[in-house]
Design an enzyme around this catalytic site. Structure first.
Site, PDB file in Angstrom:
ATOM      1  N   VAL A 170       3.107  -5.697   3.165  1.00 53.35           N
ATOM      2  CA  VAL A 170       2.639  -6.508   4.282  1.00 53.35           C
ATOM      3  C   VAL A 170       3.013  -7.958   4.011  1.00 53.35           C
ATOM      4  O   VAL A 170       2.815  -8.457   2.895  1.00 53.35           O
ATOM      5  CB  VAL A 170       1.111  -6.365   4.470  1.00 53.35           C
ATOM      6  N   GLN A 196       1.781   2.916   2.491  1.00 57.41           N
ATOM      7  CA  GLN A 196       2.683   2.972   3.634  1.00 57.41           C
ATOM      8  C   GLN A 196       3.707   1.848   3.639  1.00 57.41           C
ATOM      9  O   GLN A 196       4.629   1.867   4.444  1.00 57.41           O
ATOM     10  CB  GLN A 196       1.864   2.917   4.935  1.00 57.41           C
ATOM     11  N   GLY A 241       0.830  -1.188   0.000  1.00 62.87           N
ATOM     12  CA  GLY A 241       0.000   0.000   0.000  1.00 62.87           C
ATOM     13  C   GLY A 241       0.867   1.241   0.000  1.00 62.87           C
ATOM     14  O   GLY A 241       2.068   1.191  -0.297  1.00 62.87           O
ATOM     15  N   ASP A 270      -7.890   7.084   9.424  1.00 59.99           N
ATOM     16  CA  ASP A 270      -7.784   6.376   8.147  1.00 59.99           C
ATOM     17  C   ASP A 270      -8.664   5.125   8.176  1.00 59.99           C
ATOM     18  O   ASP A 270      -8.244   4.047   7.753  1.00 59.99           O
ATOM     19  CB  ASP A 270      -6.341   6.008   7.854  1.00 59.99           C
TER      20      ASP A 270
END
Length: 857
Positions: free
Chosen positions: A76, A73, A71, A173
């Site tokens: 994962v 950020q 994403g 968020d």
């Protein structure tokens, strides 16, 4: 609706009061927390330290990492940590891992944080893993979602957000990708990377973050905002759950920002949807934050609207739900704000997404490779250090084995040369003339038949201890090897001791033994001198026996004992000269030390004779070419003695100290063959005793049977055990003397420190008229030891020895000062005491410079 709102006001007031009481309770108890810490509670610093240690997780502790997605950020992954499957979110910056304010959050609808990895280059957040993935993914799949499941998810999202707001945490968020489904089909709110910790109730300015499709208008316009921004995001999530479509799909991001910010763009509602759910969504999507309900109100409203949802059957719900999705797909937005006119994704957009995903994967692989390379470098360095340690250990083991082998060899080499260190003799008081022993003495030249020393015998105090029969250690207090001229270095104490007979009659009797000429024997290196304090057998019963059984009379010294035989003093240093005569080169070397038996005069000493100027007459050790005379009692038959002779003397009674009431006249009458010496008068002064000795006449002793004479002065007649006389032997020059006394060449008799007249000094010279060595019998005297009466007397003697022309008082002061600095004296000390320095200097630079130099130990 108004009634519902009115009913909802009461719980709101109750919550208000409950929150107020909670704050009051927390404030009161916070005052007592420091006090309660003294009663068993852990300090705050220790608690924080323990939590920090568990919070930091090393990245290499996580195994089996697999990529899940990426994403804005970061990527994962999921992996294994402590036998548990965890999710690892890799972030780009270190500050994104600073989520310590969230680790205490514990709720069934909030993702659990396990720790962070703050070591470069992998900055990660480790959290609970939800295997069913994101809510948006589950909604877009053609999975069956029942009414109950839909209702539970709405309630769980509201409960989780309410818990966050109670803990003053603003998510900022909230969206369907950040809502996960666990294995039990429960909601888990995650991704607190953009969360904000609310410290005040007032609205604050927040940064532009989050996804614009779920973003509140006040955040887009950067206006002051509060926790109501999460309520707006929750309304968008409810619309997404109802329609199963992405909000503002196919609209450019900047168009969404502009449309939502200006209230031009909004989300249309399906007409067939439940009225209560539509009302809740519209309230949450209000343009003004103050018009939006809190999550506590949302929970209450949902409990009211939920029965309306269950009015439909399951099939009707599935049909209605599909119709809601078709309605969302049919929404038409102006062509000016859409990206691809509402059609499917173009190939360019798909390729761009694929490139972004590949870029995230490559970055992760690069970071992992960099981390493992650093770890490999550290491992190689540790291996090199460990290899060096093993190499050093092997070298030390080799050196230790070599040292042990050399030590064993040295012990074998010096097994018969190094005497052992023994404890000193006990102290006892003696005055006047001493009779250490009264007994019949047996002498033998057979070494194998030596009589072992008696435990406690006074004759074991020179080279052996009075408490055991083993030899003393070199350079110990009682060892005679400390100042030996033939002993150059210290030796190990591992040498074997002299053989001690196991016969109880011999071990515990009053007999004693001595060895003449052996290495380390008392006759060679003991303190048998004029001041050693040992009984002279040559002038008593040994001389009386006169060579009975073929034995050689042994010589002992005598003196006035003040504090017993346990007081030892430093030895003397003797100087040695090379034999200048070529005729004597083939002869074995002769070592000489001060206070050895060879220095003791064996004839009548004439104290009134003037001091001779010849070095031959002044030396204590006789010349090799001096006249020798073989005594009748010698059993060597004028042959060369291959090894030392031993003398065993068996004592019938223990020694005693004479009293002033002894009848010398009666003893002389009973034994007419014995000539007695004048008894030394009793005195408490050492100086007076020495003066009285110098005034007495010397009497030559004859042998008798078994009667001990009265002791004479320290300077008297002695019998040399190795005495050999030859007739018509001329006296050689002083240059032919092998060894000269380092002490006699620079001093007079023992009492010259207290003599006030130079005439007395000349008359007090010690002259040896006999030789300790002949061609048939030569013995090596290695060591000597001198026992002084006290530290002051010892110092005065040293001062007299180092006479440099000063007055008597100055010499005494100098001697005392030197004694304080260098001399250490103990009454009984089994350990060897290493003195600082023992120096002897010649008193005449012109006369004795060749014979006596400075000797230092």
């Amino acid at each position: 609706m108004m009634a519902a709102a009115g009913n909802a006001s009461k719980p709101s007031l109750n919550n208000f009061y409950a929150e107020g009481l909670g704050h009051l309770r927390e404030g009161l108890f916070s005052c007592f927390r420091p006090v309660l810490g003294y009663f068993g509670g852990k300090p705050t610093q220790e608690i924080e330290k323990t939590e920090d240690e568990g919070w930091e997780i090393p990245f290499d502790a996580i195994s089996n990492l697999e990529w899940l997605g990426s994403g804005s950020q970061g990527a994962v992954f999921h992996g294994q940590y402590e036998n548990r499957t965890v999710a690892v979110k890799k972030v780009n910056q270190l500050k994104e891992t600073e989520i310590k304010h969230l680790r205490h959050l514990r709720h069934k609808n909030i993702i659990e944080f396990l720790g962070v990895c703050s070591k470069s280059p992998c900055y990660c957040i480790v959290m609970e893993y939800c295997p069913k993935g994101q809510l948006c993914t589950v909604l877009r799949q053609k999975n069956l979602i029942t009414r109950q499941m839909f209702s539970d998810w709405v309630k769980e999202i509201a409960d989780g957000m309410h818990y966050l707001h109670q803990n003053k945490v603003i998510h900022r968020d909230l969206k369907s990708p950040n809502i996960l489904i666990s294995a039990e089909d429960s909601i888990k709110i995650c991704d607190f990377g953009t969360s904000h910790l609310q410290k005040k109730n007032d609205s604050t300015m927040m940064s532009f973050c989050g996804t614009v499709s779920w973003m509140a208008p006040e955040m887009i316009k950067k206006e002051p905002c509060n926790e109501k921004v999460d309520v707006y995001s929750f309304g968008v999530v409810l619309w997404e759950m109802l329609t199963r479509e992405t909000p503002y799909a196919n609209i450019a991001q900047m168009a969404i920002i502009f449309g939502v910010g200006t209230n031009i763009l909004n989300l249309p509602m399906p007409e067939e949807a439940p009225r209560g759910l539509v009302l809740l969504i519209k309230q949450c999507l209000s343009q003004k934050g103050r018009n939006r309900p809190s999550f506590s109100h949302i929970r209450q409203h949902w409990e009211i609207f939920k029965p309306e949802l269950f009015e439909m059957t399951e099939d009707e719900w599935q049909v209605a739900w599909d119709s809601y999705r078709e309605f969302a797909k049919a929404i038409q937005y102006p062509s000016t704000v859409t990206k691809d006119h509402g059609g499917p994704k173009s190939a360019f957009a798909m390729e761009e997404e694929m490139q972004r995903k590949r870029h995230e994967q490559l970055n992760h692989i690069k970071d992992i490779r960099h981390m493992y390379e650093a770890k490999l470098k550290r491992t190689n360095k540790m291996y090199d250090k460990l290899q060096g340690c093993f190499t050093e250990l092997k070298l030390k083991e080799h050196e230790l084995a070599e040292w042990e082998r050399n030590l064993a060899e040295r012990e074998q080499m010096h097994v018969y040369n190094s005497p052992r260190s023994m404890s000193a003799a006990p102290r006892f008081q003696l005055r006047g003339n001493c009779y250490p022993n009264e007994a019949y003495e047996e002498m033998s030249s057979d070494e194998d038949g030596q009589c072992p020393p008696c435990r406690g015998s006074p004759y074991r105090n020179s080279n052996m201890s009075t408490s055991s029969g083993a030899q003393s250690s070199p350079f110990s207090r009682q060892s005679s090897c400390r100042s030996s001229a033939g002993q150059q270095t210290r030796r190990s104490e591992g040498a074997n001791a002299q053989k001690i007979s196991r016969n109880d009659l011999l071990r515990h009797s009053s007999s004693y033994w001595e060895t003449i000429g052996n290495r380390g024997s008392p006759a060679r290196g003991s303190g048998f001198s004029q001041d050693s304090g040992v009984w002279s057998a040559g002038v008593s019963s040994m001389a009386i026996n006169g060579g009975v059984q073929g034995g050689v009379p042994v010589t002992y010294a005598q003196t006035i004992y003040r504090n017993g035989e346990g007081r030892w003093s430093d030895g003397r240093i003797a100087s040695r000269r090379r034999v200048s005569s070529s005729a004597n080169k083939n002869l074995p070397p002769v070592f000489f030390t001060r206070d050895s038996p060879s220095r003791v005069p064996h004839g009548v000493v004439n104290h009134s004779a003037p001091r001779s100027s010849s070095k031959l007459n002044r030396s204590s050790y006789p010349s090799r070419n001096a006249p020798h005379q073989l005594e009748d009692g010698c059993c060597c038959n004028h042959g060369r003695v291959p090894r030392a002779k031993s003398v065993a003397v068996s004592m019938a009674t223990r020694g005693r100290s004479p009293t002033p009431y002894d009848n010398d006249a009666s003893d002389a009458a009973e034994n007419p063959d014995i000539h007695y010496e004048l008894q030394i008068p009793e005195t408490t002064s050492y100086d007076e005793a020495l003066k009285s000795i110098g005034e007495t006449d010397d009497v030559e002793m004859d042998a008798a049977n078994g009667v001990n004479p009265i002791y004479s002065s320290p300077i008297t007649t002695y019998n040399n055990p190795c005495h050999v006389n030859y007739e018509n032997v001329t006296e050689e020059n002083a240059n032919d003397i092998d060894l000269t006394s380092s002490m006699d060449s620079r001093r007079s008799r023992a009492d010259d420190a207290d003599v006030e007249s130079s005439e007395d000094e000349g008359n007090g010279n010690n002259i040896l008229n006999t030789s300790m060595e002949s061609e048939e019998l030569r013995y090596r005297i290695d060591t000597s030891q001198s026992t002084m009466m006290s530290s002051l007397e010892r110092s005065l003697e040293i001062g007299a020895t180092r006479s440099d022309g000063l007055s008597d008082n100055e010499r005494r002061v100098q001697a005392v000062k030197h004694s304080i600095k260098t001399h250490r004296r103990t009454s009984s000390n089994p350990q060897a005491i290493i003195h600082q320095r023992i120096e002897e200097y010649s008193s005449s630079a012109t006369e004795d410079s060749d014979d006596a130099g400075a000797v230092r130990i």
